[in-house]
Write a protein that holds these residues in place. Structure first.
Motif, PDB file in Angstrom:
ATOM      1  N   ALA A  54       0.823  -1.211   0.000  1.00  0.00           N
ATOM      2  CA  ALA A  54       0.000   0.000   0.000  1.00  0.00           C
ATOM      3  C   ALA A  54       0.855   1.257   0.000  1.00  0.00           C
ATOM      4  O   ALA A  54       0.534   2.234  -0.682  1.00  0.00           O
ATOM      5  CB  ALA A  54      -0.930   0.002   1.213  1.00  0.00           C
ATOM      6  N   LEU A  55       1.950   1.255   0.743  1.00  0.00           N
ATOM      7  CA  LEU A  55       2.803   2.435   0.815  1.00  0.00           C
ATOM      8  C   LEU A  55       3.635   2.638  -0.448  1.00  0.00           C
ATOM      9  O   LEU A  55       4.048   3.759  -0.734  1.00  0.00           O
ATOM     10  CB  LEU A  55       3.728   2.354   2.034  1.00  0.00           C
ATOM     11  N   SER A  56       3.865   1.565  -1.196  1.00  0.00           N
ATOM     12  CA  SER A  56       4.665   1.703  -2.411  1.00  0.00           C
ATOM     13  C   SER A  56       3.876   2.396  -3.513  1.00  0.00           C
ATOM     14  O   SER A  56       4.437   2.771  -4.529  1.00  0.00           O
ATOM     15  CB  SER A  56       5.151   0.342  -2.892  1.00  0.00           C
ATOM     16  N   GLY A  57       2.594   2.545  -3.321  1.00  0.00           N
ATOM     17  CA  GLY A  57       1.774   3.271  -4.288  1.00  0.00           C
ATOM     18  C   GLY A  57       1.075   2.353  -5.258  1.00  0.00           C
ATOM     19  O   GLY A  57      -0.088   2.509  -5.532  1.00  0.00           O
ATOM     20  N   GLY A  58       1.775   1.417  -5.818  1.00  0.00           N
ATOM     21  CA  GLY A  58       1.172   0.495  -6.760  1.00  0.00           C
ATOM     22  C   GLY A  58       0.849   1.120  -8.107  1.00  0.00           C
ATOM     23  O   GLY A  58       0.662   0.416  -9.075  1.00  0.00           O
ATOM     24  N   ASP A  59       0.758   2.451  -8.201  1.00  0.00           N
ATOM     25  CA  ASP A  59       0.440   3.132  -9.453  1.00  0.00           C
ATOM     26  C   ASP A  59       1.679   3.723 -10.117  1.00  0.00           C
ATOM     27  O   ASP A  59       1.570   4.568 -10.991  1.00  0.00           O
ATOM     28  CB  ASP A  59      -0.563   4.265  -9.207  1.00  0.00           C
ATOM     29  N   ALA A  60       2.840   3.310  -9.690  1.00  0.00           N
ATOM     30  CA  ALA A  60       4.084   3.859 -10.232  1.00  0.00           C
ATOM     31  C   ALA A  60       4.186   3.547 -11.725  1.00  0.00           C
ATOM     32  O   ALA A  60       3.719   2.514 -12.194  1.00  0.00           O
ATOM     33  CB  ALA A  60       5.285   3.274  -9.499  1.00  0.00           C
ATOM     34  N   GLN A  61       4.823   4.449 -12.449  1.00  0.00           N
ATOM     35  CA  GLN A  61       4.989   4.264 -13.881  1.00  0.00           C
ATOM     36  C   GLN A  61       5.856   3.042 -14.133  1.00  0.00           C
ATOM     37  O   GLN A  61       6.868   2.833 -13.486  1.00  0.00           O
ATOM     38  CB  GLN A  61       5.634   5.494 -14.508  1.00  0.00           C
ATOM     39  N   GLN A  62       5.449   2.240 -15.084  1.00  0.00           N
ATOM     40  CA  GLN A  62       6.168   1.021 -15.434  1.00  0.00           C
ATOM     41  C   GLN A  62       7.186   1.321 -16.536  1.00  0.00           C
ATOM     42  O   GLN A  62       7.081   2.305 -17.249  1.00  0.00           O
ATOM     43  CB  GLN A  62       5.172  -0.036 -15.924  1.00  0.00           C
ATOM     44  N   ASP A  63       8.175   0.436 -16.662  1.00  0.00           N
ATOM     45  CA  ASP A  63       9.133   0.556 -17.762  1.00  0.00           C
ATOM     46  C   ASP A  63       8.457   0.082 -19.040  1.00  0.00           C
ATOM     47  O   ASP A  63       8.008  -1.047 -19.139  1.00  0.00           O
ATOM     48  CB  ASP A  63      10.374  -0.297 -17.495  1.00  0.00           C
ATOM     49  N   CYS A  64       8.353   0.990 -20.009  1.00  0.00           N
ATOM     50  CA  CYS A  64       7.723   0.666 -21.280  1.00  0.00           C
ATOM     51  C   CYS A  64       8.790   0.621 -22.368  1.00  0.00           C
ATOM     52  O   CYS A  64       9.825   1.281 -22.276  1.00  0.00           O
ATOM     53  CB  CYS A  64       6.676   1.732 -21.644  1.00  0.00           C
TER      54      CYS A  64
END
Length: 78
Positions: A54-64
């Motif tokens: 939960a604290l890591s955000g989970g919505d972080a931008q992924q490597d594309c």
């Protein structure tokens, strides 16, 4: 490892009583408390993992791949 005594066996403490009338309840209490402690430990570890997620955000931008960008709305690269 010694075999667990049956209910009607003589008690292992040497009292002359049957196991069921002497130490059976005490021995079972020790086992259930160990199981309870293990359950609490597992719940704490699971809680820490979920809090970390939960604290890591989970919505972080992924490597594309090059030439694409991350779409948070769709949850994948475009």
């Amino acid at each position: 490892m010694s075999k667990k005594p049956d209910r009607n066996d003589p008690c292992h403490c040497g009292s002359g009583k049957k196991y069921k009338n002497c130490h059976m309840e005490k021995d079972q209490d020790g086992t259930s408390s160990k199981i309870g402690l293990i359950g609490i430990a597992v719940a704490l570890i699971l809680g820490f993992v979920l809090v970390g997620i939960a604290l890591s955000g989970g919505d972080a931008q992924q490597d594309c791949p090059p030439g694409t960008s991350w779409s948070a709305e769709h949850g994948h690269c475009h």
